[in-house]
Scaffold this active site. Structure first.
Site, PDB file in Angstrom:
ATOM      1  N   LYS A  57      47.460  37.661  32.018  1.00 31.73           N
ATOM      2  CA  LYS A  57      46.702  37.921  33.243  1.00 31.73           C
ATOM      3  C   LYS A  57      47.486  37.420  34.455  1.00 31.73           C
ATOM      4  CE  LYS A  57      41.978  37.101  35.057  1.00 31.73           C
ATOM      5  NZ  LYS A  57      40.689  36.439  34.737  1.00 31.73           N
ATOM      6  N   SER A  98      36.620  38.931  34.765  1.00 36.94           N
ATOM      7  CA  SER A  98      37.702  39.432  35.598  1.00 36.94           C
ATOM      8  C   SER A  98      38.994  39.727  34.845  1.00 36.94           C
ATOM      9  CB  SER A  98      38.003  38.394  36.691  1.00 36.94           C
ATOM     10  OG  SER A  98      38.403  37.157  36.098  1.00 36.94           O
ATOM     11  N   SER A 123      34.790  35.367  31.951  1.00 36.24           N
ATOM     12  CA  SER A 123      35.768  36.384  32.344  1.00 36.24           C
ATOM     13  C   SER A 123      36.683  36.869  31.227  1.00 36.24           C
ATOM     14  CB  SER A 123      36.639  35.866  33.501  1.00 36.24           C
ATOM     15  OG  SER A 123      35.877  35.796  34.684  1.00 36.24           O
TER      16      SER A 123
END
Length: 528
Positions: free
Chosen positions: A76, A171, A195
């Site tokens: 990420k 996210s 997330s």
């Protein structure tokens, strides 16, 4: 090879069935074919190929570094990566290249993993759909699956397929899409309020949030220091356990890490006797907003454990109803503090205004942050004002302690793990998702996951079945603090019982269709 698990591909590499370079090239080819998913912000092709070459030499010399050697992974884009742009999907950090690796990234590289690239997210990880970053929203690979499209054809009211694609959740949606679309075998996400688990549920993956303090946060650009945890996204529980084994352990650069209770190499044992388990079902999680399909699967999952001799108890987490408000106050307060470092002086974006230092600060932050980030900064600073501090921040900390104590009391009653929904429903179309504002969406989508972060507990989302629309639905297991191995062992047993089907993306990906056609698309026991 692309449709296999990390464990299977690791065995294939050791047996010489495929080389790390061949595997890397296959994944890079697929990343290019699935570019429209917008899963990656940066593709580190040259870096990955060089790492693959080095891995190949080790295999030829019989010096493999372990199960992760030669395995393509993604990270990420809020984890620092030395020499590779790290943006947090924000104008504020566009062009920023860190001089060091996050500890978790370095640990993966030390084990021989191949870094395919940095994945998309909500700006600074503030969101639950992976729709609010500057690089655009991430598309859920299940939008293009055979299972979903066949169901849509049966629906006479279905809209234009091209515009009605589904969100990944967030996210960490880019990481979830990257694993789900077979472009890598594992990915790192971050988990502050769900997330990692949220997109795992929407993308048919295993999403694991370790106990707070088990895995180092050093190099993870902070959102909420007291809740942030590096998360793991994989296709099965065993793969998550392998990655956890590589990442867990104390780090002198992160004072919140603790002694590593994980035995390495970390291999999950089979659950010998389910009848010795006690599964807790929190009654407060049965809320009106929960979809009927998720509710039914949750109930059937509890029945499955009971039918195998496990004890299933209803438990109470009485302060659950306060968790969303409490989380909002604490989250925005820490965000306001953390975002203060982005002032245009040391790194990141800097505006052209030079009238005064104050004007430069204001313009830099206005240009660098989106509305969501600015809104959370404003809220947090309001809660931290001298006249508000006691009434908001201090009270929220007290409620957080009550929420954590609810879990302690539940586990002290004899419960081994808690079983809950992960999300309210399956993934929704993007056009429907954006009708609500970011704060409302986050409050709704993370309602079952936020409390775990406030308590610092381990939790894992497991895909259990496809909905009537042909989309994944996940359920969440929550464990005692630092009992991550026990939690994953229970999750592994459950995963084996439900036999979640493999995503079918043959129409999009010619080079992996043969593999996927041979995969066992088993019937899902909970849907029978």
């Amino acid at each position: 090879m692309l449709g296999r698990t990390l464990q299977e591909v690791s065995a294939a590499l050791k047996q010489g069935q495929i080389t790390p370079t061949e595997l890397c090239q296959k994944c890079l080819s697929l990343i290019k074919k699935t570019k429209f998913l917008n899963a990656y912000i940066t593709v580190s092709e040259e870096v990955a190929l060089k790492q693959a070459e080095e891995s190949e030499k080790r295999y030829k010399n019989g010096q493999s570094l372990g199960d992760l050697d030669g395995i393509p992974v993604a990270v990420k884009d809020n984890f620092s990566t030395s020499g590779i742009e790290t943006t947090c999907a924000s104008n504020m950090l566009k062009g920023y290249i860190p001089p060091y690796n996050a500890t978790v990234v370095q640990k993966l590289l030390d084990q021989g993993a191949l870094l395919m690239g940095k994945t998309n997210l909500d700006e600074f990880a503030m969101g639950s759909g992976s729709t609010d970053g500057i690089f655009g929203p991430v598309k859920n690979p299940w939008s293009y699956s055979k299972q979903y499209r066949e169901k849509r054809k049966q629906n006479p009211h279905s809209k234009n397929e091209d515009s009605d694609w589904l969100i990944t959740g967030g996210s960490s949606g880019g990481s979830a899409a990257a694993v789900s679309a077979f472009t890598c075998y594992a990915a790192l996400g971050s988990d502050t309020g769900g997330s990692t688990r949220n997109p795992a549920a929407h993308c048919g993956l295993v999403g694991f949030k370790p106990s707070y303090g088990l895995v180092s946060r050093h190099g993870l650009i902070p959102l909420v220091n007291s809740m942030d945890v590096p998360g793991i996204l994989t296709r099965c529980v065993d793969d998550a356990a392998i990655v956890l084994g590589a990442l867990a352990g104390p780090d002198p650069k992160d004072s919140t890490t603790v002694h590593d209770p994980i035995n390495k190499p970390f291999m999950l044992p089979s659950l010998a006797d389910v009848s010795k388990l006690c599964i807790g079902i929190p009654k407060e999680y049965l809320i009106p907003e929960l979809s009927s399909e998720v509710r039914s699967l949750w109930s059937k999952a509890a029945d499955l454990f009971e039918s195998e001799g496990a004890k299933v108890l209803e438990v109470s987490l009485p302060h659950t109803s306060y968790s969303i408000v409490c989380y909002h106050v604490l989250c925005t307060s820490e965000v306001a503090s953390n975002m203060a470092r982005f002032d245009g002086l040391q790194y990141g974006h800097r505006c052209d205004i030079n009238v005064s230092t104050e004007a430069m600060y204001a313009a830099t932050r206005r240009e660098g942050f989106n509305d969501v980030v600015r809104g959370r900064i404003l809220s947090g600073n309001f809660f931290l004002l001298k006249e508000n501090y006691e009434n908001y921040f201090v009270k929220a900390q007290k409620v957080r302690r009550l929420i954590a104590n609810d879990f302690v009391n539940a586990f002290n009653s004899g419960v081994d793990v808690l079983l809950t929904p992960t999300t309210l429903s399956e993934a929704v179309p993007y056009l429907e998702f954006i009708k609500e504002d970011n704060r409302t969406r986050s409050a709704q989508d993370d309602i079952f996951t936020q409390a775990v972060n406030m308590a610092g507990l381990p939790a894992v989302s497991i895909p259990v079945a496809l909905s009537n629309q042909g989309l994944p639905i996940g359920l969440q297991f929550i464990g005692r603090a630092f009992c991550d191995q026990q939690l994953l062992t229970v999750a592994k047993w459950f995963e084996k019982q439900v036999q979640f089907p493999v995503i079918q993306l043959q129409e999009l990906m010619d080079d992996c269709s043969a593999v996927l056609e041979n995969e066992k698309s088993a019937s899902v026991s909970l849907k029978q």
